[in-house]
Design a protein around this motif. Structure first.
Motif, PDB file in Angstrom:
ATOM      1  N   ARG A  21      80.314  68.410   0.448  1.00 15.11           N
ATOM      2  CA  ARG A  21      80.543  67.492  -0.675  1.00 15.11           C
ATOM      3  C   ARG A  21      81.822  66.721  -0.445  1.00 15.11           C
ATOM      4  O   ARG A  21      82.720  67.169   0.275  1.00 15.11           O
ATOM      5  CB  ARG A  21      80.563  68.234  -2.016  1.00 15.11           C
ATOM      6  CG  ARG A  21      81.658  69.260  -2.131  1.00 15.11           C
ATOM      7  CD  ARG A  21      81.476  70.116  -3.371  1.00 15.11           C
ATOM      8  NE  ARG A  21      82.570  71.078  -3.461  1.00 15.11           N
ATOM      9  CZ  ARG A  21      83.450  71.122  -4.443  1.00 15.11           C
ATOM     10  NH1 ARG A  21      83.357  70.272  -5.448  1.00 15.11           N
ATOM     11  NH2 ARG A  21      84.424  72.006  -4.452  1.00 15.11           N
ATOM     12  N   ARG A  22      81.896  65.531  -1.069  1.00 16.66           N
ATOM     13  CA  ARG A  22      83.089  64.676  -0.998  1.00 16.66           C
ATOM     14  C   ARG A  22      83.792  64.755  -2.341  1.00 16.66           C
ATOM     15  O   ARG A  22      83.184  64.475  -3.374  1.00 16.66           O
ATOM     16  CB  ARG A  22      82.678  63.225  -0.719  1.00 16.66           C
ATOM     17  CG  ARG A  22      82.259  62.959   0.724  1.00 16.66           C
ATOM     18  CD  ARG A  22      81.562  61.614   0.844  1.00 16.66           C
ATOM     19  NE  ARG A  22      82.444  60.481   0.624  1.00 16.66           N
ATOM     20  CZ  ARG A  22      82.901  59.669   1.567  1.00 16.66           C
ATOM     21  NH1 ARG A  22      82.538  59.872   2.815  1.00 16.66           N
ATOM     22  NH2 ARG A  22      83.678  58.653   1.292  1.00 16.66           N
ATOM     23  N   ILE A  23      85.051  65.122  -2.309  1.00 16.81           N
ATOM     24  CA  ILE A  23      85.808  65.279  -3.554  1.00 16.81           C
ATOM     25  C   ILE A  23      86.874  64.182  -3.611  1.00 16.81           C
ATOM     26  O   ILE A  23      87.744  64.118  -2.728  1.00 16.81           O
ATOM     27  CB  ILE A  23      86.502  66.666  -3.613  1.00 16.81           C
ATOM     28  CG1 ILE A  23      85.502  67.784  -3.283  1.00 16.81           C
ATOM     29  CG2 ILE A  23      87.166  66.899  -4.968  1.00 16.81           C
ATOM     30  CD1 ILE A  23      86.154  69.130  -2.967  1.00 16.81           C
ATOM     31  N   GLU A  31      90.343  64.249  -8.193  1.00 20.01           N
ATOM     32  CA  GLU A  31      89.722  65.448  -8.782  1.00 20.01           C
ATOM     33  C   GLU A  31      90.027  66.706  -7.971  1.00 20.01           C
ATOM     34  O   GLU A  31      89.503  67.778  -8.253  1.00 20.01           O
ATOM     35  CB  GLU A  31      88.195  65.262  -8.848  1.00 20.01           C
ATOM     36  CG  GLU A  31      87.802  64.153  -9.795  1.00 20.01           C
ATOM     37  CD  GLU A  31      86.357  63.717  -9.609  1.00 20.01           C
ATOM     38  OE1 GLU A  31      85.543  64.482  -9.064  1.00 20.01           O
ATOM     39  OE2 GLU A  31      86.056  62.573 -10.009  1.00 20.01           O
ATOM     40  N   PHE A  32      90.858  66.547  -6.939  1.00 15.08           N
ATOM     41  CA  PHE A  32      91.065  67.657  -6.010  1.00 15.08           C
ATOM     42  C   PHE A  32      92.199  68.591  -6.445  1.00 15.08           C
ATOM     43  O   PHE A  32      92.084  69.807  -6.367  1.00 15.08           O
ATOM     44  CB  PHE A  32      91.362  67.097  -4.614  1.00 15.08           C
ATOM     45  CG  PHE A  32      91.452  68.141  -3.547  1.00 15.08           C
ATOM     46  CD1 PHE A  32      90.300  68.727  -3.028  1.00 15.08           C
ATOM     47  CD2 PHE A  32      92.682  68.567  -3.052  1.00 15.08           C
ATOM     48  CE1 PHE A  32      90.373  69.705  -2.044  1.00 15.08           C
ATOM     49  CE2 PHE A  32      92.772  69.540  -2.073  1.00 15.08           C
ATOM     50  CZ  PHE A  32      91.607  70.112  -1.570  1.00 15.08           C
ATOM     51  N   THR A  38      93.245  74.014  -6.126  1.00 18.10           N
ATOM     52  CA  THR A  38      92.456  72.805  -5.857  1.00 18.10           C
ATOM     53  C   THR A  38      91.008  73.025  -6.289  1.00 18.10           C
ATOM     54  O   THR A  38      90.637  74.117  -6.715  1.00 18.10           O
ATOM     55  CB  THR A  38      92.435  72.475  -4.347  1.00 18.10           C
ATOM     56  OG1 THR A  38      91.646  73.491  -3.680  1.00 18.10           O
ATOM     57  CG2 THR A  38      93.825  72.439  -3.756  1.00 18.10           C
ATOM     58  N   ALA A  39      90.215  71.973  -6.099  1.00 15.59           N
ATOM     59  CA  ALA A  39      88.794  72.051  -6.455  1.00 15.59           C
ATOM     60  C   ALA A  39      87.971  72.783  -5.392  1.00 15.59           C
ATOM     61  O   ALA A  39      86.759  72.950  -5.561  1.00 15.59           O
ATOM     62  CB  ALA A  39      88.251  70.637  -6.650  1.00 15.59           C
TER      63      ALA A  39
END
Ligand SMILES: Cc1cc2nc3c(=O)[nH]c(=O)nc-3n(C[C@H](O)[C@H](O)[C@H](O)COP(=O)(O)OP(=O)(O)OC[C@H]3O[C@@H](n4cnc5c(N)ncnc54)[C@H](O)[C@@H]3O)c2cc1C
Length: 290
Positions: free
Chosen positions: A145-147, A151-152, A159-160
């Motif tokens: 996935r690309r964060i 939002e990280f 972190t996410a």
């Protein structure tokens, strides 16, 4: 102090690392350059049962240009980022930030993946990846996935990323020709860490009107953040000193400033205002129209 006992496993690939994280569960921790993890292990603030070494995984290495982006492998060291020709010409903000990190030894061992995943509130990269609107790519058992950088970073050292995810790459869209950038940092003189660090990107039109501006702040609070009120106050406005001062002062109300042995909350607030002004003015000047 010495770290408590741990088992050591070397991962040969990202999939291998993910499998090892799943196999060893909560007691497992990835290690890349070791320059954040080992110090806290020596202080026994972290006591992983198993270290999963990702430091020699070929697919995490390298910098490339693809589809209008610069793609940076997680194991790219701070020194490589500071000196890479593609990064220097396309995203000089990131190179400038990397050059200010720690000392030569830290820059030669520490990696961008490790620094982002660790999310130290005083780390430098968060200011840059926020201002550059980078995408952080993570792979785990559920896939890739690309964060968005925004939002990280969730909280102090948080972190996410999920516990079984490996940060694999950082993707940064190449900014338009003629953009301006700046990184302003008040550094801890012993370690180099940011007491406050402000990264700015600016794009002005021929009338000196701000077409776009993005400001990322690190060090000032428990978590790095985008100075949205400051940005909003500048977008569409003619860039003048007074406008910048008023916009930078808006950082005051945006976050709870850290209060610790390196500086009081009031000190950090004032430093953040000042560095935000400087970063915006330098970015505007570099945009060639400021
Ligand atoms: C003396 C000293 C001075 C320093 N000065 C500065 C400074 O001025 N500015 C600054 O920003 N930093 C500074 N640092 C920190 C340095 O930049 C570290 O290199 C960096 O924070 C961590 O990178 P690493 O590769 O060493 O990560 P490691 O220490 O190996 O790992 C750190 C954390 O990230 C996790 N991790 C590592 N890689 C990944 C990955 N690919 N995916 C998911 N999780 C991962 C690990 O499990 C661990 O929790 C300093 C460090 C030292 C020792």
């Amino acid at each position: 102090m010495n770290p408590s006992q741990f088992a050591y496993q070397r991962a040969g690939s990202v999939d291998d690392a993910i499998a090892l994280l799943q196999e060893h569960g909560e007691g497992a921790k990835l290690i890349a350059g070791g320059h954040s993890l080992l110090p806290i292990m020596k202080l026994r603030l972290a006591e992983p049962e198993t270290l999963v070494d990702i430091g020699r995984i070929p697919e995490l290495l390298g910098v490339r240009r693809a589809n209008g982006e610069i793609v940076i492998g997680a194991l790219t060291t701070h020194h490589q980022i500071a000196t890479d020709a593609q990064i220097r010409s396309a995203i000089p903000l990131l190179a400038d930030v990397a050059a200010t990190i720690g000392d030569r030894q830290v820059r030669n061992r520490g990696t961008i993946g490790g620094a982002l995943a660790h999310a130290d509130p005083a780390a430098d990269y968060p200011a840059a990846v926020l201002a550059l609107e980078a995408m952080i790519v993570a792979r785990g058992a559920q896939g890739e996935r690309r964060i968005p950088a925004r939002e990280f970073f969730l909280d102090f050292l948080t972190t996410a990323l999920q516990p079984d995810e490996v940060l694999t790459e950082v993707h940064i869209s190449i900014p338009p020709e003629g953009h301006g950038w700046s990184y302003q940092k008040l550094a801890n003189q012993a370690s180099g860490y940011a007491i406050v660090g402000v990264g700015a990107m600016a794009d002005l039109d021929s009338q000196r009107v701000v077409a776009d501006v993005r400001v990322g702040v690190t060090g000032a609070a428990a978590v790095a953040w985008r100075a949205e009120a400051t940005e909003a106050a500048l977008r569409g406005k003619r860039l003048e000193d007074g406008t910048v001062v008023a916009a930078a002062d808006l950082v005051d109300g945006e976050i709870a400033f850290l209060d610790d042995l390196h500086g009081s909350a009031e000190y950090r607030r004032r430093v953040t205002r000042g560095l935000t002004r400087r970063a915006i003015l330098e970015a505007a000047a570099r945009a060639g129209r400021g």
